[in-house]
Design a protein around this motif. Structure first.
Motif, PDB file in Angstrom:
ATOM      1  N   LYS A 137       0.788  -1.223   0.000  1.00 36.34           N
ATOM      2  CA  LYS A 137       0.000   0.000   0.000  1.00 36.34           C
ATOM      3  C   LYS A 137       0.821   1.275   0.000  1.00 36.34           C
ATOM      4  CE  LYS A 137      -0.943   0.619   4.911  1.00 36.34           C
ATOM      5  NZ  LYS A 137      -1.995   0.749   5.900  1.00 36.34           N
ATOM      6  N   GLY A 138       2.137   1.175   0.116  1.00 37.03           N
ATOM      7  CA  GLY A 138       2.898   2.410   0.143  1.00 37.03           C
ATOM      8  C   GLY A 138       4.372   2.240  -0.122  1.00 37.03           C
ATOM      9  N   ILE A 139       4.948   3.341  -0.572  1.00 35.70           N
ATOM     10  CA  ILE A 139       6.392   3.475  -0.762  1.00 35.70           C
ATOM     11  C   ILE A 139       6.680   4.950  -0.520  1.00 35.70           C
ATOM     12  CG2 ILE A 139       6.427   3.962  -3.248  1.00 35.70           C
ATOM     13  CD1 ILE A 139       8.702   1.762  -3.346  1.00 35.70           C
ATOM     14  N   GLY A 141       6.630   8.504   0.132  1.00 39.03           N
ATOM     15  CA  GLY A 141       5.908   9.605  -0.483  1.00 39.03           C
ATOM     16  C   GLY A 141       4.620   9.224  -1.176  1.00 39.03           C
ATOM     17  N   LYS A 142       4.239   7.960  -1.194  1.00 36.51           N
ATOM     18  CA  LYS A 142       3.002   7.561  -1.860  1.00 36.51           C
ATOM     19  C   LYS A 142       2.337   6.437  -1.076  1.00 36.51           C
ATOM     20  CE  LYS A 142       0.064   7.882  -5.203  1.00 36.51           C
ATOM     21  NZ  LYS A 142      -0.686   9.113  -5.387  1.00 36.51           N
ATOM     22  N   VAL A 143       1.121   6.676  -0.621  1.00 38.23           N
ATOM     23  CA  VAL A 143       0.346   5.657   0.078  1.00 38.23           C
ATOM     24  C   VAL A 143      -0.991   5.536  -0.635  1.00 38.23           C
ATOM     25  CG1 VAL A 143      -0.735   4.996   2.257  1.00 38.23           C
ATOM     26  CG2 VAL A 143       1.465   6.160   2.274  1.00 38.23           C
ATOM     27  N   LEU A 144      -1.356   4.293  -0.954  1.00 35.54           N
ATOM     28  CA  LEU A 144      -2.600   4.001  -1.662  1.00 35.54           C
ATOM     29  C   LEU A 144      -3.433   3.052  -0.813  1.00 35.54           C
ATOM     30  CD1 LEU A 144      -0.940   3.365  -5.124  1.00 35.54           C
ATOM     31  CD2 LEU A 144      -2.311   5.342  -4.539  1.00 35.54           C
ATOM     32  N   ALA A 145      -4.557   2.634  -1.352  1.00 35.40           N
ATOM     33  CA  ALA A 145      -5.365   1.619  -0.684  1.00 35.40           C
ATOM     34  C   ALA A 145      -4.569   0.322  -0.599  1.00 35.40           C
ATOM     35  CB  ALA A 145      -6.659   1.399  -1.462  1.00 35.40           C
ATOM     36  N   GLU A 146      -4.921  -0.522   0.348  1.00 38.13           N
ATOM     37  CA  GLU A 146      -4.223  -1.800   0.524  1.00 38.13           C
ATOM     38  C   GLU A 146      -4.163  -2.556  -0.795  1.00 38.13           C
ATOM     39  OE1 GLU A 146      -1.893  -4.206   2.391  1.00 38.13           O
ATOM     40  OE2 GLU A 146      -2.949  -2.776   3.661  1.00 38.13           O
ATOM     41  N   GLY A 147      -2.966  -2.952  -1.202  1.00 36.21           N
ATOM     42  CA  GLY A 147      -2.781  -3.704  -2.441  1.00 36.21           C
ATOM     43  C   GLY A 147      -2.829  -2.856  -3.701  1.00 36.21           C
ATOM     44  N   GLY A 148      -2.765  -1.541  -3.576  1.00 39.56           N
ATOM     45  CA  GLY A 148      -2.867  -0.672  -4.746  1.00 39.56           C
ATOM     46  C   GLY A 148      -1.555  -0.398  -5.453  1.00 39.56           C
ATOM     47  N   LEU A 149      -0.452  -0.889  -4.901  1.00 37.80           N
ATOM     48  CA  LEU A 149       0.870  -0.607  -5.450  1.00 37.80           C
ATOM     49  C   LEU A 149       1.585  -1.916  -5.759  1.00 37.80           C
ATOM     50  CD1 LEU A 149       2.617   2.023  -5.836  1.00 37.80           C
ATOM     51  CD2 LEU A 149       3.708   1.428  -3.690  1.00 37.80           C
ATOM     52  N   LEU A 150       2.118  -2.025  -6.959  1.00 39.12           N
ATOM     53  CA  LEU A 150       2.935  -3.176  -7.339  1.00 39.12           C
ATOM     54  C   LEU A 150       4.375  -2.846  -6.963  1.00 39.12           C
ATOM     55  CD1 LEU A 150       3.396  -5.889  -8.852  1.00 39.12           C
ATOM     56  CD2 LEU A 150       3.710  -4.516 -10.922  1.00 39.12           C
ATOM     57  N   VAL A 151       4.952  -3.633  -6.067  1.00 36.34           N
ATOM     58  CA  VAL A 151       6.329  -3.408  -5.626  1.00 36.34           C
ATOM     59  C   VAL A 151       7.184  -4.558  -6.143  1.00 36.34           C
ATOM     60  CG1 VAL A 151       7.860  -3.173  -3.642  1.00 36.34           C
ATOM     61  CG2 VAL A 151       5.576  -2.173  -3.571  1.00 36.34           C
ATOM     62  N   PRO A 184      10.339 -12.523  -1.181  1.00 33.94           N
ATOM     63  CA  PRO A 184      10.607 -13.264   0.052  1.00 33.94           C
ATOM     64  C   PRO A 184       9.886 -12.630   1.239  1.00 33.94           C
ATOM     65  CG  PRO A 184      12.627 -12.904  -1.172  1.00 33.94           C
ATOM     66  CD  PRO A 184      11.551 -12.122  -1.867  1.00 33.94           C
ATOM     67  N   HIS A 185       9.460 -13.461   2.170  1.00 31.38           N
ATOM     68  CA  HIS A 185       8.651 -12.998   3.301  1.00 31.38           C
ATOM     69  C   HIS A 185       9.359 -11.915   4.113  1.00 31.38           C
ATOM     70  CE1 HIS A 185       5.747 -13.026   6.486  1.00 31.38           C
ATOM     71  NE2 HIS A 185       6.704 -13.246   7.364  1.00 31.38           N
ATOM     72  N   HIS A 186      10.666 -12.034   4.318  1.00 30.65           N
ATOM     73  CA  HIS A 186      11.366 -11.049   5.153  1.00 30.65           C
ATOM     74  C   HIS A 186      11.417  -9.670   4.502  1.00 30.65           C
ATOM     75  CE1 HIS A 186      14.703 -12.168   2.487  1.00 30.65           C
ATOM     76  NE2 HIS A 186      15.255 -11.044   2.841  1.00 30.65           N
ATOM     77  N   LEU A 187      11.151  -9.592   3.193  1.00 33.48           N
ATOM     78  CA  LEU A 187      11.113  -8.289   2.528  1.00 33.48           C
ATOM     79  C   LEU A 187       9.717  -7.701   2.537  1.00 33.48           C
ATOM     80  CD1 LEU A 187      13.324  -9.021  -0.581  1.00 33.48           C
ATOM     81  CD2 LEU A 187      13.972  -7.850   1.510  1.00 33.48           C
ATOM     82  N   ASN A 188       8.720  -8.479   2.894  1.00 34.40           N
ATOM     83  CA  ASN A 188       7.341  -8.030   2.829  1.00 34.40           C
ATOM     84  C   ASN A 188       6.945  -7.250   4.078  1.00 34.40           C
ATOM     85  OD1 ASN A 188       4.877  -7.664   1.740  1.00 34.40           O
ATOM     86  ND2 ASN A 188       4.178  -9.774   1.961  1.00 34.40           N
ATOM     87  N   THR A 189       7.814  -6.327   4.505  1.00 28.17           N
ATOM     88  CA  THR A 189       7.562  -5.551   5.725  1.00 28.17           C
ATOM     89  C   THR A 189       7.585  -4.066   5.452  1.00 28.17           C
ATOM     90  OG1 THR A 189       9.925  -5.501   6.222  1.00 28.17           O
ATOM     91  CG2 THR A 189       8.646  -7.312   7.155  1.00 28.17           C
ATOM     92  N   THR A 190       7.458  -3.670   4.207  1.00 31.39           N
ATOM     93  CA  THR A 190       7.690  -2.267   3.869  1.00 31.39           C
ATOM     94  C   THR A 190       6.685  -1.320   4.465  1.00 31.39           C
ATOM     95  OG1 THR A 190       6.467  -2.534   1.837  1.00 31.39           O
ATOM     96  CG2 THR A 190       8.841  -2.803   1.720  1.00 31.39           C
ATOM     97  N   THR A 191       5.469  -1.746   4.760  1.00 32.91           N
ATOM     98  CA  THR A 191       4.483  -0.787   5.249  1.00 32.91           C
ATOM     99  C   THR A 191       4.017  -1.086   6.650  1.00 32.91           C
ATOM    100  OG1 THR A 191       2.715  -2.063   4.243  1.00 32.91           O
ATOM    101  CG2 THR A 191       3.626  -0.243   2.950  1.00 32.91           C
ATOM    102  N   GLU A 192       4.707  -1.940   7.382  1.00 34.39           N
ATOM    103  CA  GLU A 192       4.268  -2.244   8.730  1.00 34.39           C
ATOM    104  C   GLU A 192       4.258  -0.996   9.600  1.00 34.39           C
ATOM    105  OE1 GLU A 192       6.483  -5.420  10.380  1.00 34.39           O
ATOM    106  OE2 GLU A 192       5.543  -6.914   9.126  1.00 34.39           O
ATOM    107  N   GLY A 193       5.224  -0.095   9.378  1.00 31.74           N
ATOM    108  CA  GLY A 193       5.257   1.134  10.162  1.00 31.74           C
ATOM    109  C   GLY A 193       4.121   2.076   9.844  1.00 31.74           C
ATOM    110  N   ALA A 194       3.455   1.907   8.670  1.00 32.33           N
ATOM    111  CA  ALA A 194       2.386   2.817   8.287  1.00 32.33           C
ATOM    112  C   ALA A 194       1.042   2.349   8.793  1.00 32.33           C
ATOM    113  CB  ALA A 194       2.342   2.924   6.763  1.00 32.33           C
ATOM    114  N   ARG A 195       0.941   1.122   9.288  1.00 35.09           N
ATOM    115  CA  ARG A 195      -0.359   0.585   9.696  1.00 35.09           C
ATOM    116  C   ARG A 195      -0.730   1.016  11.084  1.00 35.09           C
ATOM    117  NH1 ARG A 195       1.127  -4.952   6.889  1.00 35.09           N
ATOM    118  NH2 ARG A 195       0.682  -4.258   4.820  1.00 35.09           N
TER     119      ARG A 195
END
Length: 195
Positions: A137-139, A141-151, A184-195
């Protein structure tokens, strides 16, 4: 109804008229001061952007898009929202133009991923450097709805990078995840701080 006296009529007419500005120098001074403050803030932001690029100068330059690539397996048009250090969704990478937002055309070839950006520097990620893709959902400077961003996670030298894309038609994101595999699962933490 009693008629208005001439004095009262003049007073009422005067109340409808706005007060004239008498201190033009003070008003002009405030406007000039505000404009100078805005220019200073803009200059500081620009210097901060350049300083971040200097700090990231050890990052190797991404490869240019090669001329002869194989047949396209997938294409996507949309927006490029920037790149960050993998797993750190606020650590924006600005070196080599990777921080510049732009329109984008992604093309997945057997040789790798071509990222063509009108008005910004194009780059190519070899297939061996692609690490996976996920919806987020974010990177920076840009936050979208959950699942709105392809990373898309990829490596540049010895550094793992997350690059965020938003397709014009978000339904196409699932095809990219299927083609590139889940990150990989350990990389799938990019938006935990935004939740």
């Amino acid at each position: 109804m009693t008629p208005l006296t001439p004095h009262l009529a003049v007073t009422l007419a005067g109340e409808q008229k706005s007060q004239e500005v008498t201190d033009w120098a003070a008003r002009i001074g405030w406007v000039v001061g505000l404009l100078l403050f805005i220019a200073l803030v803009y200059w500081l932001m620009r210097e901060g952007w350049k300083w971040r690029g200097t700090l990231q100068s050890d990052l190797p330059e991404p490869r240019p898009v090669p001329e002869g690539t194989g047949e396209a397996r997938l294409t996507l048009t949309g927006r490029y929202h920037g790149s960050t250090t993998a797993g750190q969704w606020l650590d924006r990478i600005v070196a080599h133009g990777l921080g510049t937002r732009s329109r984008v055309e992604l093309t997945l070839h057997p040789e790798g991923l071509a990222v063509v950006r009108p008005g910004a520097r194009d780059f190519f990620v070899p297939a061996a450097d692609l690490r996976g893709a996920r919806l987020d959902k974010g990177i920076a400077g840009k936050v979208l709805a959950e699942g709105g961003l392809l990373v898309i996670t990829w490596s540049l030298g010895d550094k793992l990078i997350d690059s965020g894309f938003r397709a014009d038609r978000a339904a196409g994101h699932a095809d990219w995840i299927a083609a590139l595999g889940a990150a990989p699962h350990h990389l799938n933490t990019t938006t935990e701080g935004a939740r």
